[in-house]
Design an enzyme around this catalytic site. Sequence first.
Site, mmCIF file in Angstrom:
data_model
loop_
_atom_site.group_PDB
_atom_site.id
_atom_site.type_symbol
_atom_site.label_atom_id
_atom_site.label_comp_id
_atom_site.label_asym_id
_atom_site.label_seq_id
_atom_site.Cartn_x
_atom_site.Cartn_y
_atom_site.Cartn_z
ATOM 1 N N SER B 335 -7.822 2.963 1.711
ATOM 2 C CA SER B 335 -6.984 3.013 0.489
ATOM 3 C C SER B 335 -7.871 4.091 -0.335
ATOM 4 O O SER B 335 -7.580 3.482 -1.446
ATOM 5 C CB SER B 335 -7.277 1.391 0.230
ATOM 6 N N ASP B 359 9.106 -2.694 -3.116
ATOM 7 C CA ASP B 359 8.579 -2.973 -1.982
ATOM 8 C C ASP B 359 8.716 -4.114 -0.990
ATOM 9 O O ASP B 359 8.495 -4.908 -1.736
ATOM 10 C CB ASP B 359 6.520 -2.591 -1.866
ATOM 11 N N ASP B 372 2.777 -3.325 5.127
ATOM 12 C CA ASP B 372 2.012 -3.338 4.568
ATOM 13 C C ASP B 372 1.265 -4.831 4.159
ATOM 14 O O ASP B 372 1.692 -5.457 5.226
ATOM 15 C CB ASP B 372 2.697 -3.165 2.981
ATOM 16 N N HIS B 378 5.472 -6.312 -2.715
ATOM 17 C CA HIS B 378 5.093 -6.261 -4.199
ATOM 18 C C HIS B 378 5.937 -6.394 -4.770
ATOM 19 O O HIS B 378 5.560 -6.042 -6.224
ATOM 20 C CB HIS B 378 3.573 -5.123 -4.489
ATOM 21 N N CYS B 391 -0.549 -0.746 -2.912
ATOM 22 C CA CYS B 391 0.070 -0.727 -2.246
ATOM 23 C C CYS B 391 0.527 0.063 -1.258
ATOM 24 O O CYS B 391 0.770 1.170 -0.966
ATOM 25 C CB CYS B 391 1.414 -0.849 -3.574
#
Lengths: 368, 634
Positions: B335, B359, B372, B378, B391
Amino acid sequence: MMAYYLRRFTRLLTGHIDGPLLGAVLLLMGVGLTVLYSASNAGWARVSGQMVNMLVALMVMWIVANVPPHFLMRLALPLFILGVILLLGVAVKGDIVNGARRWLNIGVTRIQPSELMKIAAPLMLAWYFHRYEGTLRSRNFVLGAILLLVPVGLIARQPDLGTAVLILASGGYVLFLAGLSWKIIAGLVVAGLAGAPVVWSLMHDYQRQRILTLIDPMEDPLGTGYHTIQSTIAVGSGGITGKGWMGGTQTHLDFIPERTTDFIFAVFSEEFGLLGNVVLMGLFLLVILRGVVIASNAPTLFTRLLAGAITLTFFTYAFVNMGMVSGILPVVGVPLPLISYGGTSLVSLCLGLGILMSIQTHRKLVHT
Amino acid sequence: MSKLIFSKGVEFRDSQREQQQFKVRLAALTVFVMLMFAILLTRFVYLQLVQHNHYHTLAEANRISIVPATPGRGVITDRNGVQLAYNYTAHTLEITPSKAGSVDDTIDKLGEIVEISPRDRRRFRQLLEESKSFESLPIRSRLSDEEIARFAAHRYRFPGVEIKARLFRQYPQGELFSHVIGYIGRINQKEIDRLEENSELANYRGTDYIGKMGLEQSYERALHGTTGVEQVEIDSAGRAVRLLSRTPPTSGSNLVLKLDAGLQSLVFKAFGNRRGALVAMDPQTGGVLAFVSKPGFDPNLFVDGIDPQSWNELRNSPDRPMLNRALAGTYPPGSTFKPYMALAALTYGKRTPQQGISDPGYFWMGNHQFRDDAVNGHGWVDMYKSIVVSCDTYYYVLANDLGIDAISKFMSQLGFGSRSGIDLTGESAGTLPSKEWKKKRFNREWFAGETVSVAIGQGYNAYTPLQMASAMATLANDGVMYRPHVVDYIEDVRTRNRTPVEPQPLRTLDWSAEHIAVIKKALVGVNKEGTGASVFAGAEYISGGKTGTAQVIAIKQGDKYVESRVQERFRDHALFIAYAPADKPRIAVALIVENAGFGAKSAAPIARQVLDYYLLGKEAPTAAGETPREDATR
């Protein structure tokens, strides 16, 4: 009156001294001391020691010069027999030094009987041929050769090949001068060549190595070849005029082994160059030619043979030593006459030269 | 009577004849003498006249020894003058095998006089195999005065064995700097060949060592110096008699680093027993402040030749201590890739900061579901939130809109997938995936689904921690990129002249200031209210950061990754990138903790310690490697 005694004394002192010979000898000794001083790194101990040796040797020379040849003739056989006995003694219970049995301890001191033989062998042969003068036949030569080969064999066994060869040469000169037939000489040469492999097989490893080294010194540059390589470099680097007295780098940086004794010629040659070598050879030639004159003037067969043999032995010393240092002969323990450090060889050489003087100066006494 | 006279007459005539014959023979011998002397004279003329030059040269070669005067190797210090590599003189016991006869016997006999450990023996064996027999090889180093005295008394028993005073390299910080400083070792044949090619071999006469790794290798030329020459007159035993002439050596230059030994040491401790790497840089210069690869090794082992046993231990260790992870280890960025993705989207006009998605916790592409971490999603996610909460879905969608070509173009400008050009050798370029790359590497077409993986820092992505740090520093410095460098300047020992290594920026990326501000705000948000918030709570400065978790193994469709079920070595890598202070960044960090799981838990605390130390001068209040008590949320 005073003048008379002075004259008597001078005559006593110089009466049996041969001037030219003494002059050449003193010059050579002077050269010897000069080189020795450099070779021993300005070490007075060696030089003064050698001076004492020289004085002793000159005294021996004077004494022997005063001994009439016929007295020497009487000494020939006993000396020879004594020498052979001592050599046998060495073979049985001699002291081993540097791997060779050469020294005999006679209680007071240690002696090297082979040195005695250097004089005794030609003396004996000269006496022997003189005794059979006029009736010399081949068998006399055979017996003479056998007489010679006894001490030579004993010395070669010690092993001391250098001395053995020198004594063989000195006796050989007597045989040759006594009239050994050319046919036999030719035969000996052929036999010698044919017998070389036999001699080779009888030699010690180190002796063979020395001969191999001569052929190719670089084969073992740090071992047996080292002496020859370094002394050859010393000679060659000396050039025409040399590096100057005390200026030899090979000498003073310790690259020349045995540089005060057997290899002193390398020192001389490095520092005095080709010109020095010519002068030195000239001095040796002076001694030799004077010896030849003395021999040719000698009144009896004994004195002729003895004088000839002594002279040519002297030559052989000089030639073998210089040849070995300059790398054309194998390394054998032969000192440079009158130059190398060492009392024994000096005394035995001067003894021989004294005999030459005696022969020269006692001529008239024999004739009248 | 007459018979007597007659016989006497015969005798007389015989005697006459004999005398004549004698004279002939004597003359023959005189000729022989002359002949022999002529041979001698010829020989003398040959040696002293014809070959004089040859023998003169030989005599001079005997006499004069050209002794190289070895220059002292430059000293390496950190930014505050802490010594990292220096030299000291020590006495070594050395054997020249060609002169020593039986080497084993010699060593056995030496062992009775000075202590020789089995390690020394093994090391010597190794050296013996690699060297020529006329080289002098050390069997023992660092002899005590007593050992020197004892050997001196027995010296005559050991031909070819000598005591020598030699300069030794010492790395006082041991493994702390092993992967930066590297080490020196005995010159091998390959290096000799290379030196010869560059015509540098003459300068290495008298030098036994050469840099093998790290700065010791990359700055070899500066560190080594110039060898001097001494002409020494020697005697037959090789002893120097006097000095004839001397050209003094020029010492090697000193290296002063950007590295901070205190910071380096702090990081090293902070990693504890974890494997991983950290690179901290000054974004305004590219100077490397900390450069850690764990585990390290003791470079001092290599200086006088490593023994085979220690070498095998290092080489065969599953932890791979010889691998420079920071420089040559490549990892998916996870990430930590997202801020750059977001910046790419802004730059190429594919997103505005306000644009968002709802999301659901997954993204369908064809019949493949990308998940996810937040199972239920999220909620509404704009660009700020996508970074702060990390995210994935936001980036799955974005990947599709950007396409792989745009992604790889943008990322390559940031230095991903190419060597940074740091002043260390052995750097890896990593892998920046692109269509061309895949075609070349696998001879396959690119799939759109692969772009989706790349967008969240997984898939084919593989970068070195150094590249990650450099990218972070570039972003922190508003797109002005410097080449990372460890050495600040090279200092001439004599003149004290300083030559800076990297004074100019490499390039400035054409990013808009607004876009940069958006991303930076989000990164600050991460540490204020996002995945890094708990770790950076209470910091006396404002920092930006981003967590990352990189998968080591792919999780099957429908499976859930459960850390405790996965073998240690296949657990996720924890990553963190950060910079601070937010308004005028002075430090940028990237780090990875191998197989440590969630980035915020294992990696972020180390970054916090680094920033605290560098900005506030604070040592970590918590013990090394301790993790915060409360669990971080993503």
